[in-house]
Design a protein around this motif. Sequence first.
Motif, PDB file in Angstrom:
ATOM      1  N   ASP A  94      39.177  39.486  44.447  1.00  0.00           N
ATOM      2  CA  ASP A  94      38.379  40.386  42.529  1.00  0.00           C
ATOM      3  C   ASP A  94      38.609  40.346  41.967  1.00  0.00           C
ATOM      4  N   LEU A  95      39.678  40.421  42.240  1.00  0.00           N
ATOM      5  CA  LEU A  95      40.491  41.466  40.424  1.00  0.00           C
ATOM      6  C   LEU A  95      41.160  39.464  39.820  1.00  0.00           C
ATOM      7  N   PHE A  96      41.527  38.741  41.092  1.00  0.00           N
ATOM      8  CA  PHE A  96      41.980  37.535  40.196  1.00  0.00           C
ATOM      9  C   PHE A  96      40.401  37.115  39.595  1.00  0.00           C
ATOM     10  N   ALA A  97      39.622  37.548  40.418  1.00  0.00           N
ATOM     11  CA  ALA A  97      37.726  36.934  40.007  1.00  0.00           C
ATOM     12  C   ALA A  97      37.714  37.667  38.250  1.00  0.00           C
ATOM     13  N   SER A  98      38.210  39.005  38.085  1.00  0.00           N
ATOM     14  CA  SER A  98      37.889  39.632  37.126  1.00  0.00           C
ATOM     15  C   SER A  98      38.571  39.416  35.801  1.00  0.00           C
ATOM     16  N   THR A  99      39.359  38.073  36.454  1.00  0.00           N
ATOM     17  CA  THR A  99      40.219  37.852  34.724  1.00  0.00           C
ATOM     18  C   THR A  99      39.652  36.930  33.742  1.00  0.00           C
ATOM     19  N   CYS A 100      38.158  36.391  34.793  1.00  0.00           N
ATOM     20  CA  CYS A 100      37.301  34.882  34.198  1.00  0.00           C
ATOM     21  C   CYS A 100      36.815  36.236  32.889  1.00  0.00           C
ATOM     22  N   PRO A 101      36.140  35.319  31.782  1.00  0.00           N
ATOM     23  CA  PRO A 101      35.877  35.678  30.431  1.00  0.00           C
ATOM     24  C   PRO A 101      34.213  36.049  30.642  1.00  0.00           C
ATOM     25  N   ASN A 102      32.834  36.727  30.091  1.00  0.00           N
ATOM     26  CA  ASN A 102      32.182  35.919  31.162  1.00  0.00           C
ATOM     27  C   ASN A 102      31.287  35.666  30.985  1.00  0.00           C
ATOM     28  N   ASN A 103      31.981  33.891  29.640  1.00  0.00           N
ATOM     29  CA  ASN A 103      31.527  32.798  29.688  1.00  0.00           C
ATOM     30  C   ASN A 103      31.291  31.713  31.407  1.00  0.00           C
ATOM     31  N   SER A 104      32.110  32.584  31.787  1.00  0.00           N
ATOM     32  CA  SER A 104      33.446  31.057  32.464  1.00  0.00           C
ATOM     33  C   SER A 104      32.558  30.238  33.728  1.00  0.00           C
ATOM     34  N   ASP A 105      32.360  29.729  34.314  1.00  0.00           N
ATOM     35  CA  ASP A 105      32.002  28.608  34.879  1.00  0.00           C
ATOM     36  C   ASP A 105      32.021  29.927  36.149  1.00  0.00           C
ATOM     37  N   GLU A 106      30.779  29.509  36.402  1.00  0.00           N
ATOM     38  CA  GLU A 106      30.918  30.051  38.207  1.00  0.00           C
ATOM     39  C   GLU A 106      31.776  29.874  39.223  1.00  0.00           C
ATOM     40  N   ARG A 107      31.534  28.393  39.681  1.00  0.00           N
ATOM     41  CA  ARG A 107      32.969  28.041  40.333  1.00  0.00           C
ATOM     42  C   ARG A 107      34.193  28.383  40.290  1.00  0.00           C
ATOM     43  N   TYR A 146      50.022  36.423  35.898  1.00  0.00           N
ATOM     44  CA  TYR A 146      50.581  36.823  34.400  1.00  0.00           C
ATOM     45  C   TYR A 146      49.153  37.670  33.490  1.00  0.00           C
ATOM     46  N   HIS A 147      48.365  37.572  34.427  1.00  0.00           N
ATOM     47  CA  HIS A 147      46.900  38.554  32.997  1.00  0.00           C
ATOM     48  C   HIS A 147      47.709  39.500  33.849  1.00  0.00           C
ATOM     49  N   SER A 148      47.028  40.052  32.720  1.00  0.00           N
ATOM     50  CA  SER A 148      46.649  42.109  32.374  1.00  0.00           C
ATOM     51  C   SER A 148      45.877  43.027  32.708  1.00  0.00           C
ATOM     52  N   VAL A 149      44.392  42.171  33.079  1.00  0.00           N
ATOM     53  CA  VAL A 149      44.420  42.917  34.788  1.00  0.00           C
ATOM     54  C   VAL A 149      44.822  43.099  35.669  1.00  0.00           C
ATOM     55  N   VAL A 150      45.445  41.752  36.090  1.00  0.00           N
ATOM     56  CA  VAL A 150      45.899  41.695  37.593  1.00  0.00           C
ATOM     57  C   VAL A 150      47.064  42.393  37.569  1.00  0.00           C
ATOM     58  N   ARG A 151      48.294  42.299  36.330  1.00  0.00           N
ATOM     59  CA  ARG A 151      48.761  43.454  37.090  1.00  0.00           C
ATOM     60  C   ARG A 151      48.657  44.927  36.930  1.00  0.00           C
ATOM     61  N   SER A 152      47.562  44.871  35.236  1.00  0.00           N
ATOM     62  CA  SER A 152      47.491  47.088  35.941  1.00  0.00           C
ATOM     63  C   SER A 152      47.212  46.982  37.582  1.00  0.00           C
ATOM     64  N   GLY A 153      46.226  46.205  37.994  1.00  0.00           N
ATOM     65  CA  GLY A 153      44.785  46.274  39.158  1.00  0.00           C
ATOM     66  C   GLY A 153      46.367  46.819  40.195  1.00  0.00           C
ATOM     67  N   LEU A 154      47.337  45.908  40.344  1.00  0.00           N
ATOM     68  CA  LEU A 154      47.826  45.554  41.630  1.00  0.00           C
ATOM     69  C   LEU A 154      49.000  46.919  40.880  1.00  0.00           C
ATOM     70  N   GLY A 155      48.696  47.972  40.419  1.00  0.00           N
ATOM     71  CA  GLY A 155      49.900  48.958  39.671  1.00  0.00           C
ATOM     72  C   GLY A 155      50.901  48.730  39.320  1.00  0.00           C
ATOM     73  N   LEU A 156      51.017  47.668  38.619  1.00  0.00           N
ATOM     74  CA  LEU A 156      52.913  47.207  38.143  1.00  0.00           C
ATOM     75  C   LEU A 156      53.107  48.973  36.793  1.00  0.00           C
ATOM     76  N   ALA A 157      54.628  49.157  36.344  1.00  0.00           N
ATOM     77  CA  ALA A 157      54.281  49.533  35.284  1.00  0.00           C
ATOM     78  C   ALA A 157      55.091  48.283  34.379  1.00  0.00           C
ATOM     79  N   GLU A 158      54.601  49.245  33.327  1.00  0.00           N
ATOM     80  CA  GLU A 158      55.460  48.870  31.852  1.00  0.00           C
ATOM     81  C   GLU A 158      56.616  47.854  32.350  1.00  0.00           C
ATOM     82  N   GLY A 159      56.676  46.827  31.750  1.00  0.00           N
ATOM     83  CA  GLY A 159      57.983  45.854  32.422  1.00  0.00           C
ATOM     84  C   GLY A 159      57.637  44.993  33.410  1.00  0.00           C
TER      85      GLY A 159
END
Length: 184
Positions: A61-74, A138-151
Amino acid sequence: MTVFCDFLLNRVSEPRLQAPAPDRETLDRAFACAARAPDHALLRPWRYLVVEGEGLEALGDLFASTCPNNSDERQIEKLRKSPLRAPMVIVAIASPTAHPKVPEVEQIMSAAAGVSFLELALQDAGYGVMWRTGSVAYHSVVRSGLGLAEGESVVAFLYTGTVSSEKPPVPRPEVSDFVQRWPG
């Protein structure tokens, strides 16, 4: 050739994985091997997250959340299902700290070396492993969702489990293709 060199020469990434994943004892031993990576100044610039069970769906779900709103459902579904390709995903995180003698890049390389040691230890224990990254690493949403700290950064998503079917051999380059003597 030594047994160890033979093992390295036969190492392969295994994309077809199924349960069971490594048990706690095997995993702890493999992480102990990872901690033997070269580590200038003993900074231990790494950490790991072990993802299993329902956590794999949450990671998808976290990976999928990186897709822009107009992304292909596949594409969205592909990302959502990608962590389900293995019974365990180990997230390897580079966690560098400021140090006057150890540049950040050395610390990231140390974390990557630890992933290699972890991968080899798991394969030695009889499990298959596939080191993956992709844009989600490398996506900021994934880094944040996994709880990565700055850096901090994701070095690998290490898909781990029992090999369900071996892949065909991969051609390897000749040593002379990538090694030169200097000065030449």
